[in-house]
Design a protein around this motif. Sequence first.
Motif, PDB file in Angstrom:
ATOM      1  N   PRO A  56       6.319   8.493  -0.200  1.00 10.04           N
ATOM      2  CA  PRO A  56       7.411   8.464  -1.175  1.00 10.04           C
ATOM      3  C   PRO A  56       8.729   8.724  -0.458  1.00 10.04           C
ATOM      4  N   ALA A  57       9.651   7.818  -0.582  1.00 12.87           N
ATOM      5  CA  ALA A  57      10.873   7.845   0.225  1.00 12.87           C
ATOM      6  C   ALA A  57      11.631   9.160   0.119  1.00 12.87           C
ATOM      7  N   SER A  58      11.840   9.629  -1.102  1.00 14.70           N
ATOM      8  CA  SER A  58      12.658  10.830  -1.290  1.00 14.70           C
ATOM      9  C   SER A  58      12.011  12.078  -0.681  1.00 14.70           C
ATOM     10  N   PRO A  78       2.745  -2.351   4.351  1.00 12.07           N
ATOM     11  CA  PRO A  78       1.991  -1.101   4.422  1.00 12.07           C
ATOM     12  C   PRO A  78       2.886   0.113   4.198  1.00 12.07           C
ATOM     13  N   GLY A  79       2.356   1.110   3.505  1.00  7.61           N
ATOM     14  CA  GLY A  79       3.126   2.306   3.207  1.00  7.61           C
ATOM     15  C   GLY A  79       3.026   3.350   4.307  1.00  7.61           C
ATOM     16  N   VAL A  80       4.171   3.870   4.722  1.00 10.14           N
ATOM     17  CA  VAL A  80       4.213   4.902   5.756  1.00 10.14           C
ATOM     18  C   VAL A  80       5.058   6.077   5.256  1.00 10.14           C
ATOM     19  N   THR A 124       0.838  -1.200   0.000  1.00 12.86           N
ATOM     20  CA  THR A 124       0.000   0.000   0.000  1.00 12.86           C
ATOM     21  C   THR A 124       0.875   1.253   0.000  1.00 12.86           C
ATOM     22  N   PRO A 125       0.356   2.368  -0.497  1.00 15.13           N
ATOM     23  CA  PRO A 125       1.123   3.614  -0.479  1.00 15.13           C
ATOM     24  C   PRO A 125       0.940   4.394   0.825  1.00 15.13           C
ATOM     25  N   ALA A 126      -0.077   4.016   1.613  1.00 14.09           N
ATOM     26  CA  ALA A 126      -0.399   4.744   2.839  1.00 14.09           C
ATOM     27  C   ALA A 126      -1.171   3.829   3.779  1.00 14.09           C
ATOM     28  N   VAL A 127      -1.451   4.333   4.971  1.00 17.91           N
ATOM     29  CA  VAL A 127      -2.206   3.548   5.951  1.00 17.91           C
ATOM     30  C   VAL A 127      -3.297   4.388   6.597  1.00 17.91           C
TER      31      VAL A 127
END
Length: 203
Positions: free
Chosen positions: A132-134, A109-111, A89-92
């Motif tokens: 998004p990591a960056s 899960p994306g955080v 997922t991109p978010a939670v």
Amino acid sequence: MKKISEVMGKQQLLPIIQADNEADGVAIARAMSEAGLTTVEVVLRTEHSAKCISAIKAALPHMIVSAGTVIDKASLDAAINAGADFIVTPAVTERLLTMLVASGLPVLPGVSNVSDIVLAREHGFREMKLFPASLSGGAAFLKAVGGLFKDTRFCPTGGVSPDNFNDYLALNNVFAAGGTWVAKPQWVADKQWDLITQACLQV
């Protein structure tokens, strides 16, 4: 629930597949497979994405195929029905995490911040995607939270490139990194599958 790092084994790149049709999706996955990769992520961003997951699993049964961009019940159901091996997922949110746990599938899960990490941990997750990591602090953020969450590991995605890939992997709390650079849209459009294989081999 099995950890994503266990699913991926020694593979440290989670290559992301974006395809407009099943044929291209299979061709991309095959090119990645020829580079020795066994795990891929297909993002659910087009109407054919879920079909790509099923097609890849049928054509390359040895590959582990995850479904990315899962954001709600509809996309989660589509991923499960397509036969996805795990979910990204991109978010939670509280609701999404509850559905993810109930799915029974391994989940990444994306955080993007400390609050997200705590929320995901409250639902039992100890491996997460920084996205998004960056734009979420990158390697510096992951280094900073390493002391706070000693038992939590990450797979940064979003802005990951050959220039910073190894910087992420040098961190103790990073088990893999996700990226799109190994399957550039132009290569797919031109059906230059060999360039995808070469890019994956260089990681």
